[in-house]
Structures are given as structure tokens and as C-alpha cells.
Design a protein around this motif. Structure first.
Motif, PDB file in Angstrom:
ATOM      1  N   ARG A 178       0.531  -2.023  -0.031  1.00 59.78           N
ATOM      2  CA  ARG A 178       1.911  -1.856  -0.491  1.00 59.78           C
ATOM      3  C   ARG A 178       2.862  -2.898   0.094  1.00 59.78           C
ATOM      4  NH1 ARG A 178       2.546   1.562  -4.606  1.00 59.78           N
ATOM      5  NH2 ARG A 178       4.527   2.351  -3.796  1.00 59.78           N
ATOM      6  N   ILE A 179       2.344  -3.742   0.992  1.00 60.07           N
ATOM      7  CA  ILE A 179       3.186  -4.823   1.542  1.00 60.07           C
ATOM      8  C   ILE A 179       2.454  -6.146   1.304  1.00 60.07           C
ATOM      9  CG2 ILE A 179       4.301  -3.431   3.347  1.00 60.07           C
ATOM     10  CD1 ILE A 179       2.215  -4.818   5.292  1.00 60.07           C
ATOM     11  N   SER A 220       3.050   6.098   4.539  1.00 57.91           N
ATOM     12  CA  SER A 220       3.008   5.823   3.097  1.00 57.91           C
ATOM     13  C   SER A 220       1.682   6.298   2.504  1.00 57.91           C
ATOM     14  CB  SER A 220       3.195   4.315   2.872  1.00 57.91           C
ATOM     15  OG  SER A 220       2.918   3.989   1.543  1.00 57.91           O
ATOM     16  N   ARG A 252       1.481   9.297  -0.249  1.00 62.95           N
ATOM     17  CA  ARG A 252       1.086   8.905  -1.610  1.00 62.95           C
ATOM     18  C   ARG A 252      -0.185   9.639  -2.046  1.00 62.95           C
ATOM     19  NH1 ARG A 252       0.415   4.294  -3.981  1.00 62.95           N
ATOM     20  NH2 ARG A 252      -0.788   3.383  -2.288  1.00 62.95           N
ATOM     21  N   ASP A 276       9.406  -4.029   3.500  1.00 62.65           N
ATOM     22  CA  ASP A 276       8.941  -4.587   4.775  1.00 62.65           C
ATOM     23  C   ASP A 276       9.911  -5.691   5.196  1.00 62.65           C
ATOM     24  OD1 ASP A 276       7.556  -5.392   6.966  1.00 62.65           O
ATOM     25  OD2 ASP A 276       5.850  -6.248   5.877  1.00 62.65           O
ATOM     26  N   SER A 331      11.580   6.002  -6.429  1.00 63.12           N
ATOM     27  CA  SER A 331      10.639   6.622  -5.487  1.00 63.12           C
ATOM     28  C   SER A 331      11.304   7.800  -4.766  1.00 63.12           C
ATOM     29  CB  SER A 331      10.174   5.574  -4.474  1.00 63.12           C
ATOM     30  OG  SER A 331      11.295   5.021  -3.844  1.00 63.12           O
ATOM     31  N   LEU A 364       2.893   2.272   7.412  1.00 69.35           N
ATOM     32  CA  LEU A 364       1.787   2.162   6.439  1.00 69.35           C
ATOM     33  C   LEU A 364       0.938   3.437   6.442  1.00 69.35           C
ATOM     34  CD1 LEU A 364       0.671  -1.564   6.959  1.00 69.35           C
ATOM     35  CD2 LEU A 364       2.550  -0.651   5.612  1.00 69.35           C
ATOM     36  N   ASP A 397      -1.539   1.843   4.427  1.00 73.42           N
ATOM     37  CA  ASP A 397      -1.312   1.385   3.057  1.00 73.42           C
ATOM     38  C   ASP A 397      -0.988  -0.109   3.006  1.00 73.42           C
ATOM     39  OD1 ASP A 397      -1.304   2.310   0.504  1.00 73.42           O
ATOM     40  OD2 ASP A 397       0.485   3.570   0.722  1.00 73.42           O
ATOM     41  N   ARG A 398      -1.926  -0.935   3.461  1.00 71.76           N
ATOM     42  CA  ARG A 398      -1.625  -2.381   3.544  1.00 71.76           C
ATOM     43  C   ARG A 398      -1.361  -2.993   2.173  1.00 71.76           C
ATOM     44  NH1 ARG A 398      -5.736  -1.423   7.281  1.00 71.76           N
ATOM     45  NH2 ARG A 398      -5.126  -1.853   9.438  1.00 71.76           N
ATOM     46  N   GLU A 401       8.153   3.799  -1.553  1.00 75.10           N
ATOM     47  CA  GLU A 401       8.352   2.348  -1.631  1.00 75.10           C
ATOM     48  C   GLU A 401       8.504   1.851  -0.193  1.00 75.10           C
ATOM     49  OE1 GLU A 401      11.910   1.335  -3.824  1.00 75.10           O
ATOM     50  OE2 GLU A 401      12.020  -0.626  -2.821  1.00 75.10           O
ATOM     51  N   ILE A 402       7.910   0.700   0.093  1.00 76.97           N
ATOM     52  CA  ILE A 402       8.107   0.128   1.435  1.00 76.97           C
ATOM     53  C   ILE A 402       8.903  -1.162   1.301  1.00 76.97           C
ATOM     54  CG2 ILE A 402       7.008  -0.750   3.537  1.00 76.97           C
ATOM     55  CD1 ILE A 402       4.535   0.865   2.853  1.00 76.97           C
TER      56      ILE A 402
END
Ligand code: B12
Ligand code: SF4
Length: 462
Positions: free
Chosen positions: A177-178, A34, A38, A48, A2, A31, A174-175, A45-46
Motif C-alpha cells: 500500500r506504500i 492497515s 483491510r 506515507d 476510505s 503497515l 501492508d507494504r 488509505e495510507i
């Protein structure tokens, strides 16, 4: 690979107290960044850290260098400094954002960070990432909203970045992504209600002296109620929470917005129980409370802080004690539970002011009340006014702003007794009618606590 790794320094399992409370929410700021990047094709990349171990993050950093962005708040200074050190060991370029690093850019730069983003992160990161690739971390003149060190090691503070005027123009957090579902599950297991956080506005125009405005300044920008309602609809569909938490600073600040939002939720047949925070002076209408209740508000938190008008005025709170009394009673009339935040030890507070606070909470009879001993967050009015009486005996890297003490203020033991006085007096009033004997015992305990305060009153913090 990333283009950017985003993370933060909150490791829930490292903190026994947090594990008992177990009310975790993801950091929305990361978020938002991100989602924004994106949308423009940046690879994000997250990591968390909430449910992770610190070593797992360090192992991820060991996989190879790139750009890492870390969220900071005043509680996470020590873990963030550890993560910065690990990232530097493995050759990463480190960018920090959030309220804490904005308050201490010089200290964080000296501790290894390359760039501090001050204010909103979305547009700054969109410009910073290509600048870092093209010019490296020491030639970032012209990228607004950052602090960095030039080739000679001088700390350079670039001009402020213009805030995003239209919040509807940025994508929702960006929920996806976690592991958002894990947060909901943890809430459901521990509290019987799965919960998701969202915000409908950024910033607060009020000037309460102790409150940090490091990120959004004194601006107040709202999303449209249509966009906010659409996000809520998406949250319900995607995560099936039992409740939401609106993490706005003052949820009922705009009444026309609130009424519009309520109408839109009704049109969409969306009624999700929620809790949120507001100010008493922005709740002073039956129509507001009726609307909150209709929308599903089951608990409202009010920053009440003190029952003494003199202290409230000193805090520049802009609220009257009578408004707090009215708002708490009115909320309860509409079936909304009330939580009160209270603060001990604001400069100038005397025993009579504490008595006024006890009296107010006794009359309000909130469902919950929480007290804190006031501490000055860097760069707030409280911090600046307290000046040289702000002291700490820990080195910066080992401390947090919560370790700041005010010279000459009463000891912790004093405020512990104040808590006991408050809790016993409020409980006595609550049970008076059903159980006068127990109420009398409670009142006696309150009296003892008050007397004990006199015994420790000369015992000062520093
Ligand atoms: C919700 C909230 C909480 C929640 C949950 C936190 C969560 N995970 O969501 C709870 C109740 C747990 C909480 C607790 C505390 N909180 Co709190 N909280 C908030 C609140 C009201 C909203 C946070 C939010 O979602 N903001 C919306 C997002 C979009 O904004 P943001 O996070 O700032 O992110 C933007 C920028 O900062 C930046 N950014 C963020 N991260 C990064 C990372 C990078 C790399 C970059 C480049 C940019 C960047 O870009 C983002 C998008 O524009 C804020 C006030 C506020 N309005 O922000 C206070 C606030 C963050 N909290 C604060 C405090 C003091 C606390 C406590 C210490 C209180 C206490 N005495 O216990 C604890 C600490 C908890 C902990 N262990 O970390 C202070 C922090 C002050 C400071 N200097 O650190 C704030 C600012 C309140 C205030 N005005 O004083 N809090
Ligand atoms: S305490 Fe609440 S009302 Fe006061 S300035 Fe901070 S966010 Fe605004």
C-alpha cells in the motif's frame, strides 16, 4: 472514500541531517494496522509522509473529513501537532498511536487529538472505528487500550488492552500500500544495497533504565520461524532487496528460535545479507555467531553503552563489560562487522567511567561506534529516577524528549571532547602497527581532548 487514513509525521526532506544519513524505512506499525483492518474489510488509505511534503498531506486532509490515525514517536512531536491542527481544521476525528502519544496522552488530547491508542493498534482500531461511528469520540468507555475525553472534557484512561498472543495470527505488514520500492531504490542509490525492514518479535523483557517500553510493555512475543521465513521469502520475491534489516529489539534473544529460523531459511534456499541489533549476553556462544554468519549477517549492532561496570549496573543493563569484549571479538572472528552504541552522561558517570569506555572500545575495535548523550524519555526508569533534576527550557509543544537536560550534568562541549578522546584513542590503536607516527599524533590529540574536558568540566547543562 476510505474508512481510515493512516499517516505519520516523519518528512525526510525537511531534515537535512536525515537526508545526509538517508537510511529511511517505512513505519511498520502503520503497515501492520492497515493489513489487519483491510483483512476485515475496512477501507484503509495510507499517506506515507516519508518522501512527501507536509503541504501534500495537508492538501489531502482538505479533501474532506473522516478518521485519521497518526503514528507518533519522540522525534516527530512538532510535525504531528501541525498535522493534528490541520486535520481538526478540516473536521477530521484524530486518533494517535505509537510510543510518544502513549507517554503524553493528556498533552496530545489538549492539542486537538480525539483519541490516544496506547499499546498495539490492530485490535484496538478494529473495535474503535465502529465505536466512533456509533457513539462519537466522547463516549468510548469500554474500548480498552485508549485514552479520550468524555462529554465534560475529563481525560478518561480506559483499562489496558490484552496484547496479541499469537503474532502469526495477524497478517504481514501492508507494504503493497506504500511505495516500498522507492525505499529500496533510495538505499541502493545511496548505500549500494537496497534494504527492507521486518520484525520477527514484539517487545523486550529486559529493563535497561533509559529504554521506552510504552508500546509493548515488558512482554516478549515471537512469531514462529516458519511465518517469519515465509515473510522474508515474500519480501525477496516482491522487492528484490540486497539486504534486510531485522528491527527486533534483541534479535538473538532466543537461541532455539534462531537455530530453527536459520534451518528454515536454508531449507528455502534463502540467504539474504542482513544487519540487526542484539545484546552481548545473548551472543555468548560460538554456535550463535556461526549461525548468524551462515544466515548472512554482515553487521551486528551491540548496545554496549559504557565500559564501566558501575555505570552499566546503574543502568540496569544486565550485561558485563567482559561479555561485550568477548562478543565483539567473536563476531569479528566469524566475519561479522560490529557496530557499538555508546552513551555519555548517564547519571553518576565520572571521568574514570569515561576512561573505561574509551578503553573498552579501544580493545573491541568495532567497525563503527556511535555515541549519544543520554536523555530521559518520559516514563522510563531513567526519567522517573532523575525526578526534579530533569529540566527543559522549551514549552512542551516546541520540544522533544531529547531537549530534556539533567541539572548539574556536564555541558555538550564536555561530551564533544569525550568523543574526540574516544575517536582518537580508538583510531590510534587501530593503526598502531602500520603507522606508528600517525598513531602517536592521534594519541596526543586524545590526550588534548581529555585535558580540554577538565577545562570545561564545570560548565554544566543547567
Ligand atoms: C526500527 C526502529 C527505528 C529505526 C527506523 C524507524 C522505522 N521507520 O522503522 C531508526 C533506526 C531510524 C530509529 C530511529 C529512532 N528511534 Co527508533 N525504534 C525502532 C524500533 C526498534 C522498532 C520499530 C518497529 O518497527 N516496531 C514494530 C511495530 C509493529 O511497532 P510500533 O511501531 O510501535 O507500532 C505499533 C503500536 O505503536 C501501534 N501504533 C503505531 N502507530 C500507530 C498509529 C495509530 C493511529 C494507532 C492507533 C496505533 C499505532 O500499533 C502498532 C502495531 O501494533 C523501536 C522499538 C520497538 N520495538 O518498537 C524503536 C523506537 C520506536 N525508537 C525510539 C527512538 C528513541 C528513536 C530515535 C529518537 C533514536 C535517536 N536517538 O535518534 C530515532 C528517531 C528517528 C526519527 N526521526 O523518527 C524509541 C521511541 C521512544 C519514544 N517515546 O518515542 C523506541 C520505542 C525505542 C525504545 N525502546 O526506546 N528507530
Ligand atoms: S535497550 Fe534493548 S535490551 Fe534493553 S530493554 Fe531496551 S530493547 Fe531491551
Amino acid at each position: 472514500m476510505s474508512d481510515l487514513l493512516l499517516t505519520h509525521g516523519y518528512f525526510l526532506f525537511e531534515d537535512e541531517k536525515e537526508m545526509q544519513i538517508m537510511r529511511p524505512y517505512p513505519t511498520l506499525g502503520l503497515l501492520y494496522i492497515s493489513a489487519y483492518l483491510r483483512r476485515d474489510g475496512v477501507g484503509v488509505e495510507i499517506f506515507d509522509s516519508t518522501f512527501a511534503q507536509r503541504q501534500q498531506l495537508i492538501d489531502r486532509l482538505a479533501e474532506g473529513p473522516g478518521v485519521v490515525g497518526i503514528y507518533t514517536n519522540l522525534m516527530t512531536r512538532r510535525p504531528v501537532l501541525d498535522v493534528v491542527a490541520a486535520a481538526k481544521r478540516y473536521g477530521w476525528t484524530v486518533v494517535l498511536g505509537g510510543p510518544e502519544s502513549a507517554n503524553y496522552p493528556g498533552e496530545y488530547l489538549m492539542s486537538g487529538a480525539d483519541v490516544i491508542v496506547v499499546g498495539e493498534g490492530e485490535t484496538t482500531m478494529a473495535e474503535l472505528l465502529p465505536a466512533l461511528t456509533a457513539r462519537g469520540p466522547h463516549d468510548l468507555h469500554g474500548v480498552t487500550g485508549i485514552v479520550f475525553r468524555d462529554g465534560e472534557g475529563r481525560v478518561i484512561t480506559n483499562p489496558e488492552r490484552t496484547k496479541i498472543a499469537d503474532l502469526d495470527s495477524i497478517p504481514w505488514p501492508d507494504r503493497g500500500r506504500i511505495d516500498q520500492a522507492r525505499y529500496v531504490d533510495v538505499w541502493r542509490e545511496k548505500h549500494g544495497m537496497g534494504s527492507v525492514n521486518m520484525i520477527t518479535a514484539r517487545g523486550c523483557p529486559y529493563k535497561c533504565n533509559w529504554c521506552s517500553h510504552a508500546v509493548f510493555g515488558y512482554t516478549h512475543r515471537r512469531r514462529s520461524f516458519l511465518d517469519s521465513a515465509a515473510e522474508l521469502g515474500h519480501i525477496v520475491e516482491a522487492y528484490r532487496p540486497d539486504q534486510v534489516w531485522y528491527a527486533d529489539d534483541v534479535f538473538t534473544i532466543s537461541h532455539p528460535w534462531l537455530f530453527g529460523y536459520a534451518k528454515e531459511l536454508k531449507r528455502r534456499n534463502l540467504r539474504v545479507p542482513f544487519e540487526t541489533i542484539s545484546r552481548a549476553d545473548r551472543m555468548m556462544k560460538d554456535e550463535v555467531l556461526q549461525t548468524l554468519a551462515d544466515m548472512g549477517c554482515y553487521r551486528i549492532w551491540i548496545g554496549s553503552e559504557s565500559g564501566s561496570q558501575r555505570i552499566l549496573d546503574g543502568m540496569q543493563r544486565g550485561v558485563k563489560v567482559e561479555q561485550v569484549l568477548w562478543a565483539t571479538h567473536a563476531a569479528k572472528r566469524y566475519g561479522i562487522q560490529v557496530g557499538m552504541f555508546l552513551m555519555w552522561g548517564y547519571p553518576g558517570e565520572q571521568i574514570d567511567d569515561i576512561a573505561a569506555t574509551v578503553d573498552l572500545v579501544r580493545k573491541c575495535q568495532p567497525d563503527i561506534h556511535l555515541t549519544t548523550v543520554a536523555y530521559p524519555i518520559k516514563n522510563t526508569g531513567f526519567f522517573l529516577k532523575a525526578g526534579e533534576s530533569v529540566v527543559t527550557d522549551k514549552p512542551w509543544a516546541q520540544a522533544t524528549d531529547r531537549d530534556y537536560r539533567i541539572k548539574g550534568r556536564h555541558s555538550r562541549a564536555y561530551y564533544k571532547q569525550a568523543d574526540s578522546w574516544l575517536n582518537n584513542e580508538v583510531e590510534a590503536a587501530r593503526i598502531e602497527e602500520q603507522n606508528p607516527a600517525e598513531a602517536a599524533l592521534r594519541r596526543a590529540a586524545a590526550m588534548r581532548a581529555r585535558e580540554a574536558m577538565s577545562a570545561v568540566s564545570l560548565d554544566t547543562e543547567a
